[in-house]
Design an enzyme around this catalytic site. Structure first.
Site, mmCIF file in Angstrom:
data_model
loop_
_atom_site.group_PDB
_atom_site.id
_atom_site.type_symbol
_atom_site.label_atom_id
_atom_site.label_comp_id
_atom_site.label_asym_id
_atom_site.label_seq_id
_atom_site.Cartn_x
_atom_site.Cartn_y
_atom_site.Cartn_z
ATOM 1 N N ASP A 135 0.843 -1.135 -0.171
ATOM 2 C CA ASP A 135 0.112 0.093 0.175
ATOM 3 C C ASP A 135 0.913 1.174 -0.014
ATOM 4 O O ASP A 135 2.094 1.018 0.145
ATOM 5 C CB ASP A 135 -0.890 -0.050 1.346
ATOM 6 C CG ASP A 135 -1.677 1.293 1.444
ATOM 7 O OD1 ASP A 135 -2.074 1.755 0.419
ATOM 8 O OD2 ASP A 135 -1.797 1.748 2.322
ATOM 9 N N LYS A 147 -4.741 27.455 -9.049
ATOM 10 C CA LYS A 147 -3.588 26.651 -8.870
ATOM 11 C C LYS A 147 -3.740 25.266 -9.370
ATOM 12 O O LYS A 147 -4.973 24.807 -9.610
ATOM 13 C CB LYS A 147 -3.117 26.480 -7.413
ATOM 14 C CG LYS A 147 -4.459 25.759 -6.304
ATOM 15 C CD LYS A 147 -3.995 25.922 -5.068
ATOM 16 C CE LYS A 147 -5.281 25.009 -4.338
ATOM 17 N NZ LYS A 147 -5.090 25.249 -2.914
#
Length: 1038
Positions: A309, A476
């Site tokens: 993970d 952004k």
């Protein structure tokens, strides 16, 4: 009784029970019943004790989870109830940092908008929930946004109330955790095959000897019937049949009775070494490493594929604002006067005491940026003003001046916190305004519009109007997206900023580009009208809004770029580098989008710049699956995983890759990727994760490792091994795993060697005793050979031996390769040791036989009697197998010496005691070898023969090993010689080396869609209920 039933399901145990029954039949058995009963009782007792210990530990873990307490609303009052007593329909209260007990319908929370913040929700098709809530005759639709799933942890939320929808095994987490399967090692599977082969070999030997017995009885046996008459009714053919079963008893040691219990003891001992390893202890959380399963240790030395993970496993899920580029100037880079890079530990952090609202936890080391901001640089002010305005963060001020930001993603929170510390403090928001403290001055901006983020836009914009009436768009987003929308006048600045972005990417940082645009009031009035029309359109709403966003987000002015670090866990890059040198392939399986996973891949050395271009696969046909590196991105339409026709093509392609990163995968798909490799590749797999959404792949892999981190204990409870930091995986595999595999293989080779040699001597003796099933050894020696004389030395070898120490293991990760290739114990190795045992047995029988055949003592008496030969043969056997043990021992400890020499001493002490006059007087029938040791072991030629026999057995082994090391030395041989001739290596401190990269994160945020619509709605202006009213007001959310 149930434990005994399970134990006798093992073929070997059932076989020895059958032998014990045979030994009760006088016509069949030539051995006393206790030769089998005593070892069998010891084996069953030890195994039962171990199983009981495992059951108790599992019960404690289950009890710990089931007895967790949670507050449940009962008769209008909150009462403490255990998890196991929570039922569907209960209303429960959760507080900050508590685990979500069950699948809950969110009713209310302490946060604005009744939001809650959770960590790692499992999302395997779990992102869909449809339901209807009926209150006072009115129906309300329910979806996944109103559901808290079990496995989450409540974060940054004081409290919340929820209605239990599903509990226990019905929760979505448990429904998608996968089945718990009993895991067996590859050595276990091989042992089962070999035991079956041994049974066949035993039956063959017994058949040969029974046939020989029939021939001997027909040709020679009649001559002996005068003084050895047959029992009434026993013919030659029946005698041959009984002889078959007699030899099954005599040769039973070819199937080792103590094999399985010895294996369990070895595994248990090596598990304790993992538990006791202080170098895998994490003092910060007081968390030691733990071997939760004691049956898989040697499998740790054979790992070929690691499935990991990302969030919480490789990373800490903590974002920090590290560097930035403002108007072409880079900040955050620390260099000395000669231009050499400095570590942050070598520079004092910036003092933010001038800012009373600064976050004391924020650390920045470049003092020049603070000076630039405090000097009033307009570009720097515009830069941080954008960060303070362009976001969807929710502020909370529990005390005056004590601000807490609740962010949808940690990287967005890091940017707003950076703006806060540099003097632009986001203070509060309403649907129509944003309040910012700019360098100590309060400024309220009118929020005109939020152009929210999604995976297609890869950018976010806000349009605000300042108190002076100036309207500005702040944006952004990903550099490639923003660059396309810049004004041509920004070309030079864009080149400089691009160099900075490449530099940040080389450090593995996640980047965003910032831009703004001043808007004319007339244009804005007209644009807002069209925006309102598009927002309320019944058809084509998304398309019309996207067109408006594209129109206004162009010809922007570049401000600069940010660089945020997704903090890796300590030692992650070095660990992955070491594991890669050990030829272990590491795949990352994450629910994050591709850009985020790619960036982390570079940060932790999974991806490296010398590799070729990355190709993304999102194909539905085999023809579309062609690439060098592999990024697997889940097709949203294929919720259930891979189609069968793609599996082989998928596996064929990924196995040609150096690195595989699977993006946007659900928990069940993680397990499917693991199962795909297990199904088609003859390789051992390991899955490692820290959250509830990693449980399915942890269960699916051969070895499951849980990291006890911030996401609860669900992964740990389902794992086989656990510890607190990813970096401990290196020691678990390269040290403990490799040693465990080496020790287990040495044990099996030696165990089969000593037992086969012991048994084959019986086979050769049969040709000299008329195939009568007479034993060549004393019965007490047969009873004690495996349980006393040879058990402790081989256990010491299997618990303490090591070819090289842990430092050399880290210095040469290539030492791990033999385990992956299964070189130390295989069918070929088994055949080789069988041949060696056959040779040794020939020497051990015929050399002593020839030495005392027709030989007399000094006093003229004959010494070639049965009892003297039995003692002679068994003494030679024990000394030879002990010497072989010494040759196999690389690492001598006090325990090894004590057990080897102590076992030999015990043999002679027991032999002299059992063959003494005193014992014979007490039990003459049980100890018939009275005086044999005095008459045999005091002869010089006997000891000379023992030396000769030992040399003949051991010299071929020594010669073969010497020649092999000279002609074809293995990496283990080379390192072993280096360890004995040079000083041990000292661990080197490696500074991170900057890589040159043109690869950057497409967008730092990992969430799929922002909640801009929510923050501009009116809903969070509702009166927040006090705690006593929370339940009554719970449905205001709908």
């Amino acid at each position: 009784p149930l434990n005994l039933f399970e134990q006798f399901r093992r073929l070997a145990n059932a076989y020895f029970l059958f032998l014990l029954i045979l030994q009760m039949i006088p016509q069949v058995s030539s051995l006393s019943w206790f030769t089998t009963a005593v070892p069998l009782a010891i084996v069953l007792s030890i195994t039962a004790a171990k199983d009981a210990s495992d059951d108790i530990n599992r019960h404690k873990c289950d009890k710990q989870v089931n007895n967790r307490e949670v507050e449940v609303l009962i008769d209008g009052e909150l009462k403490k109830e255990k998890w196991m007593d929570v039922q569907v329909g209960d209303i429960i209260k959760l507080e900050n940092n508590e685990f979500v007990t069950a699948d809950l319908l969110l009713l209310s929370s302490s946060e604005p908008l009744n939001l809650v913040y959770v960590e790692t929700p499992p999302n395997n098709c779990l992102d869909k929930f449809k339901g209807t809530l009926t209150v006072n005759g009115q129906a309300y639709s329910l979806d996944n946004d109103r559901v808290l799933l079990r496995g989450c942890t409540l974060r940054n939320t004081e409290w919340c109330f929820g209605l239990v929808l599903f509990g226990g095994p019905d929760t979505k987490l448990m429904q998608n955790c996968g089945k718990t399967v009993f895991k067996r090692t590859s050595i276990d599977h091989l042992m089962n095959i070999l035991v079956l082969a041994i049974f066949g070999f035993l039956a063959t030997m017994c058949a040969i000897l029974s046939i020989c017995n029939a021939i001997w009885e027909a040709n020679e046996g009649s001559a002996f019937t005068m003084f050895l008459p047959r029992e009434p009714g026993v013919s030659g053919s029946l005698s041959s049949f009984l002889t078959f079963w007699s030899y099954v008893i005599v040769l039973n040691t070819v199937v080792p009775i103590s094999l399985y219990v010895s294996v369990e003891i070895i595994r248990l001992g090596n598990s304790f070494f993992i538990d006791w390893d202080r170098k895998m202890y994490y003092p910060k959380n007081n968390t030691p490493a733990q071997a939760r399963t004691t049956t898989l240790n040697e499998e740790l030395g054979q790992i070929k594929y690691i499935f990991s993970d990302k969030t919480g496993t490789l990373t800490q899920n903590i974002m920090t604002f590290n560097k930035c580029s403002i108007n072409g100037k880079a900040y955050g880079e620390l260099c000395d006067f000669s231009g050499q890079r400095l570590e942050t530990t070598e520079v004092r952090g910036v003092d933010f005491s001038w800012n009373q609202l600064a976050d004391s936890k924020f650390i920045f080391h470049d003092h020049s940026l603070v000076e630039t901001v405090r000097e009033g640089n307009p570009e720097a002010h515009a830069f941080f003003r954008l960060l303070a305005l362009c976001h969807t963060v929710m502020p909370e001020e529990k005390k005056e001046g004590e601000l807490i930001y609740q962010a949808q993603s940690p990287d967005e929170g890091a940017l707003v916190t950076a703006a806060r510390n540099f003097g632009f403090v986001f203070r509060s928001r309403t649907p129509e305004s944003i309040t910012v403290i700019e360098m100590g001055r309060k400024v309220v901006y009118e929020l005109v519009a939020v152009l929210d983020f999604n995976n297609i836009r890869k950018r976010m914009s806000v349009i605000v109007r300042s108190p002076k009436g100036k309207t500005t768009l702040y944006c952004k987003g990903a550099d490639t997206i923003i660059y396309e929308r810049l004004h041509p006048s920004c070309s030079n600045l864009m080149k400089v900023t691009t160099d900075h972005l490449n530099m940040y990417a080389g450090d593995g940082l996640r980047t965003l580009v910032l831009a703004f645009k001043n808007l004319e009031e007339n244009y804005m009035e007209e644009w807002r009208k069209r925006h309102n029309e598009a927002s309320t359109a019944m058809e084509g709403r998304e398309e019309r809004l996207e067109e408006l966003y594209e129109e206004i987000e162009k010809d922007m002015t570049l401000l600069g770029a940010t660089a945020v670090e997704d903090k890796l866990q300590d030692g992650v890059p070095q660990t992955i580098e070491q594991l890669a040198k050990a030829d272990i392939k590491i795949w990352v399986l994450t629910g994050d989008k591709q850009e985020t996973a790619e960036n982390i891949g570079y940060s932790c050395n999974i991806l490296r710049e010398e590799m070729n271009e990355v190709f993304i696969v999102a194909a539905n046909t085999a023809g579309g699956v062609v690439f060098n590196w592999f990024f697997l991105e889940r097709n949203p339409r294929e919720k259930q995983g891979f189609t069968e026709d793609l599996e082989l093509e998928l596996l064929r392609t990924v196995c040609m890759c150096q690195t595989v990163i699977c993006c946007r995968v659900t928990p069940l798909q993680k397990a499917q990727v693991v199962q795909l490799v297990k199904k088609y590749k003859q390789a051992v797999t390991l899955a490692i994760g820290d959250g509830a959404n990693d449980v399915s792949m942890i269960k699916a892999a051969h070895i499951g490792v849980g990291i006890s981190g911030q996401e609860g204990m669900q992964a740990v409870l389902s794992s086989d091994f656990s510890f607190a930091q990813f970096r401990y995986l290196e020691r678990l595999l390269l040290v403990h795993g490799r040693w465990s595999y080496l020790r287990m293989c040495k044990f099996l080779r030696y165990f089969f060697y000593k037992n086969f040699t012991f048994t084959f001597v019986h086979f050769w003796y049969a040709f000299f005793c008329g195939f009568s099933a007479q034993t060549v050894y004393d019965e007490w020696f047969i009873t004690l050979y495996n349980t006393v004389y040879t058990s402790l030395p081989v256990l010491a070898l299997s618990l303490f031996d090591q070819d090289v120490n842990d430092r050399w293991s880290f210095q040469h990760p290539q030492l791990y390769a033999p385990g992956q290739q299964n070189l130390y114990f295989s069918k070929k190795a088994f055949v080789n040791l069988t041949v060696l045992s056959c040779y040794s047995s020939l020497v051990l029988f015929f050399v002593p036989w020839a030495a005392i055949h027709d030989t007399v003592r000094d006093d003229g008496k004959d010494i070639a009697d049965y009892q003297s030969f039995a003692l002679f043969a068994q003494t030679c056997l024990l000394i030879v197998v002990s010497i072989q043990m010494c040759l196999d021992t690389y690492h001598w400890t006090a325990v090894n010496n004590l057990f080897i020499w102590g076992s030999l001493a015990a043999y002679f002490a027991v032999t002299f005691t059992m063959y003494s006059n005193g014992i014979f007087v007490i039990l003459p029938s049980a100890f018939p070898f009275v005086g044999t040791e005095r008459n045999t072991l005091n002869l010089p030629n006997v000891w000379l023969t023992i030396v000769l026999t030992s040399l003949l057995c051991i010299l071929p082994v020594v010669a073969y090993r010497f020649i092999s090391m000279q002609i074809r030395p293995t990496i283990n041989d080379k390192v072993y010689v280096m360890e004995n001739n040079t000083l041990p290596p000292t661990p080197s401190l490696r500074r991170p080396v900057r890589r040159v990269s043109t690869r950057r994160s497409g967008y730092a945020f990992s969430h799929s869609k922002g909640y801009g619509d929510l923050v501009t709605s009116q809903r969070f202006l509702m009166m927040r209920p006090v705690k006593s009213q929370a339940i009554n007001s719970s449905f205001d959310l709908f």
